[in-house]
Design an enzyme around this catalytic site. Structure first.
Site, mmCIF file in Angstrom:
data_model
loop_
_atom_site.group_PDB
_atom_site.id
_atom_site.type_symbol
_atom_site.label_atom_id
_atom_site.label_comp_id
_atom_site.label_asym_id
_atom_site.label_seq_id
_atom_site.Cartn_x
_atom_site.Cartn_y
_atom_site.Cartn_z
ATOM 1 N N CYS A 1 8.716 15.646 38.607
ATOM 2 C CA CYS A 1 7.923 15.206 37.466
ATOM 3 C C CYS A 1 8.645 14.019 36.832
ATOM 4 O O CYS A 1 9.765 14.178 36.327
ATOM 5 C CB CYS A 1 7.778 16.343 36.465
ATOM 6 S SG CYS A 1 6.757 15.883 35.067
ATOM 7 N N CYS B 1 2.209 8.950 34.033
ATOM 8 C CA CYS B 1 2.602 9.833 35.147
ATOM 9 C C CYS B 1 3.624 9.121 36.052
ATOM 10 O O CYS B 1 3.274 8.172 36.771
ATOM 11 C CB CYS B 1 1.395 10.280 35.969
ATOM 12 S SG CYS B 1 1.805 11.610 37.118
HETATM 13 O O1 PYC Z 1 5.185 12.200 35.211
HETATM 14 O O2 PYC Z 1 5.314 12.769 37.320
HETATM 15 C C1 PYC Z 1 4.893 12.938 36.187
HETATM 16 C C2 PYC Z 1 3.992 14.070 35.935
HETATM 17 C C3 PYC Z 1 3.508 14.966 36.835
HETATM 18 C C4 PYC Z 1 2.711 15.862 36.123
HETATM 19 C C5 PYC Z 1 2.730 15.490 34.802
HETATM 20 N N1 PYC Z 1 3.531 14.400 34.699
#
Ligand code: PYC
Length: 315
Positions: A92, A242
């Protein structure tokens, strides 16, 4: 009912809007020798604690939990197993930035380079004196380009399958407005895509489930190249751009000749926050870098009263 420890110590933060809850103490030690094994062990022995930490009434569905473990490699500061409202994650990106901010908040690291073991591989991060964190993520790659999907309610959707530390399907769907206020509508569309991936047998390498769907559109910020919406495995959307999703996106762009090594890619999120990213090559691997900032929002102790019918979380 499985056993609960007397308490768990946690530190809460958000990375560009997306919350992370780092468990810093009280969790019984995981026995497995590898990070992959610890991920399995967390699922098998401690699913009740996963639920108790991230679900209501102590959490809510968008929180990503991060359990600190002893390191696997002697050069690493710690290991970390990430988990969410439905299970463990491989890696993550926003969560790793939250872990680095938390370790700094606790005085366990200073500014500079830190190495962390995760189930997806060992990653590095550099924390600047002003708190900006640069994550060097796991090698990322385009797995399948131009995959056609027939999605009920949306019609034909064409996108790419890529690995950025988690498996993603990445697509542009004309007509969808990528706005936080429209997240419920976007969630329905992305969930329909995820269902279509399943029914049409489209997977990551080795049959791995594609559990993240990433939709792209034009940015609203002048300093960004793109805005995204990311559906996470438990049905919540990422409030940050993300980290693993930005890594997957950059790997796709590079594979198509649209992003050179070292060229900056500024990915805007659904909430207007930003990750700055770029790629480097190491041997035959593409290594993504993702830069962002996390803010500590709280530090608390969670309790699990044996009389509490919701001590293992709600939902
Ligand atoms: O930032 O890789 C990320 C992530 C995955 C799920 C929520 N955030």
């Amino acid at each position: 009912m499985p056993e609960f420890p007397p308490y768990l110590d946690v530190v809460d933060s958000h990375t560009e809007g997306e919350p992370t809850r780092v468990v810093t103490g009280g969790w019984p030690e995981l026995q497995a020798a590898t990070m992959g094994g610890r991920r399995e062990e967390l699922m098998e022995r401690f699913d009740h604690l996963r639920r108790a930490v991230v679900l209501e009434p102590r959490g809510f569905e968008a929180i990503v939990g991060a359990l600190l473990t002893p390191p696997i490699h002697k050069e690493s500061a710690c290991g970390v197993v990430f988990f969410n409202n439905v299970g463990p994650l491989w890696m993550c990106g926003h969560g790793l930035i939250g872990v680095v901010a938390t370790l700094a908040f606790l005085g366990r690291i200073g500014a500079g380079l830190v190495q962390v073991d995760t189930p997806a591989g060992t990653v590095k991060a550099e924390r600047a004196a002003d708190g900006l964190v640069t994550l060097q993520n796991v090698p990322s790659r385009l797995h399948a380009a131009g995959v056609n999907l027939d999605v009920p309610g949306l019609g034909r959707v064409t996108g790419d399958v890529a690995w950025g530390g988690n498996w993603f399907f990445l697509a542009e769907v004309p007509g969808l407005e990528l706005d936080f206020a429209r997240r419920h509508e976007l969630t329905l569309a992305a969930t329909a895509i995820k269902t279509a991936l399943k029914t049409q047998g489209i997977t990551g390498a080795g049959g791995a489930e594609i559990d993240h769907v990433e939709l792209f559109g034009p940015p609203s910020r002048p300093d960004a190249q793109s805005r995204n919406f990311v559906l996470c495995p438990g049905g919540e959307c990422d409030r940050s751009p993300c980290g693993t999703g930005t890594s997957a996106k950059m790997a796709c762009l590079h594979a198509k000749g649209q992003l050179a090594l070292g060229q900056v890619w500024n990915q805007e999120s659904l909430t207007g926050s930003l990750f700055r990213g770029w790629l480097e090559v190491q041997g035959d691997q593409i290594i993504p870098y993702v830069q962002g900032r996390a803010f500590i929002t709280g530090r608390s102790t969670l309790f699990f009263d044996p009389e509490d019918p919701f001590r293992a979380g709600l939902g």
